[in-house]
Design a protein around this motif. Sequence first.
Motif, PDB file in Angstrom:
ATOM      1  N   THR A   1      20.368 -11.100   2.579  1.00 21.49           N
ATOM      2  CA  THR A   1      21.171 -11.331   1.359  1.00 21.49           C
ATOM      3  C   THR A   1      22.659 -11.135   1.760  1.00 21.49           C
ATOM      4  N   HIS A   2      23.703 -12.086   1.367  1.00 19.99           N
ATOM      5  CA  HIS A   2      24.927 -11.849   1.569  1.00 19.99           C
ATOM      6  C   HIS A   2      25.554 -11.670   0.240  1.00 19.99           C
ATOM      7  N   GLY A   3      26.321 -10.709  -0.181  1.00 17.68           N
ATOM      8  CA  GLY A   3      26.685 -10.544  -1.616  1.00 17.68           C
ATOM      9  C   GLY A   3      25.789  -9.686  -2.255  1.00 17.68           C
ATOM     10  N   TYR A   4      25.941  -9.796  -3.483  1.00 16.95           N
ATOM     11  CA  TYR A   4      25.203  -9.013  -4.830  1.00 16.95           C
ATOM     12  C   TYR A   4      24.693 -10.110  -5.752  1.00 16.95           C
ATOM     13  N   TYR A   5      23.540  -9.522  -6.475  1.00 21.19           N
ATOM     14  CA  TYR A   5      23.238 -10.235  -7.441  1.00 21.19           C
ATOM     15  C   TYR A   5      24.202 -10.851  -8.493  1.00 21.19           C
TER      16      TYR A   5
ATOM     17  N   ASP B   1      26.442 -12.761  -7.725  1.00 24.50           N
ATOM     18  CA  ASP B   1      27.939 -13.062  -7.093  1.00 24.50           C
ATOM     19  C   ASP B   1      28.033 -14.560  -7.142  1.00 24.50           C
ATOM     20  N   PRO B   2      28.961 -15.293  -7.500  1.00 19.85           N
ATOM     21  CA  PRO B   2      28.730 -16.781  -7.182  1.00 19.85           C
ATOM     22  C   PRO B   2      29.171 -17.138  -5.750  1.00 19.85           C
ATOM     23  N   LYS B   3      29.364 -16.483  -5.110  1.00 19.24           N
ATOM     24  CA  LYS B   3      29.374 -16.820  -3.486  1.00 19.24           C
ATOM     25  C   LYS B   3      28.355 -16.212  -2.474  1.00 19.24           C
ATOM     26  N   GLY B   4      27.699 -15.270  -3.383  1.00 22.42           N
ATOM     27  CA  GLY B   4      26.442 -14.683  -2.821  1.00 22.42           C
ATOM     28  C   GLY B   4      25.376 -15.541  -2.477  1.00 22.42           C
TER      29      GLY B   4
ATOM     30  N   ALA C   1      26.996 -20.529  -7.308  1.00 23.56           N
ATOM     31  CA  ALA C   1      27.516 -21.845  -7.478  1.00 23.56           C
ATOM     32  C   ALA C   1      28.291 -22.084  -6.532  1.00 23.56           C
ATOM     33  N   GLU C   2      29.354 -20.941  -5.910  1.00 19.71           N
ATOM     34  CA  GLU C   2      30.213 -21.196  -4.875  1.00 19.71           C
ATOM     35  C   GLU C   2      29.832 -20.826  -3.451  1.00 19.71           C
ATOM     36  N   SER C   3      28.416 -20.761  -3.314  1.00 20.69           N
ATOM     37  CA  SER C   3      27.896 -20.298  -1.895  1.00 20.69           C
ATOM     38  C   SER C   3      27.703 -21.526  -1.227  1.00 20.69           C
ATOM     39  N   PRO C   4      27.124 -21.356   0.066  1.00 18.18           N
ATOM     40  CA  PRO C   4      27.070 -22.717   0.862  1.00 18.18           C
ATOM     41  C   PRO C   4      25.687 -23.149   0.392  1.00 18.18           C
ATOM     42  N   TYR C   5      24.910 -22.590  -0.490  1.00 16.78           N
ATOM     43  CA  TYR C   5      23.496 -22.957  -1.017  1.00 16.78           C
ATOM     44  C   TYR C   5      23.438 -22.893  -2.371  1.00 16.78           C
TER      45      TYR C   5
END
Length: 72
Positions: free
Chosen positions: A18-22, A24-27, A48-52
């Motif tokens: 997991t990268h970020g937190y629950y 987190d738009p970039k997580g 929404a702002e993450s690579p996925y």
Amino acid sequence: MVKKTPNLETATELRRVTHGYYGDPKGYEEILYRTRNNRYVLLQRGGAESPYSEEKITQILKVKAQEWLDSL
């Protein structure tokens, strides 16, 4: 030809990163599974702002699964 989506409910989760937190738009998170018939599946999903921003399910070879694990 229609691609068959693997049944992840009966698959074994091997590793979750997991990268970020629950919330987190970039997580995002990446989860490696092994199916009952010994196939490997990588699930990638995130904000929404993450690579996925759209969920991605990819069947990968065992050697690629090991490379992914080794890269962590």
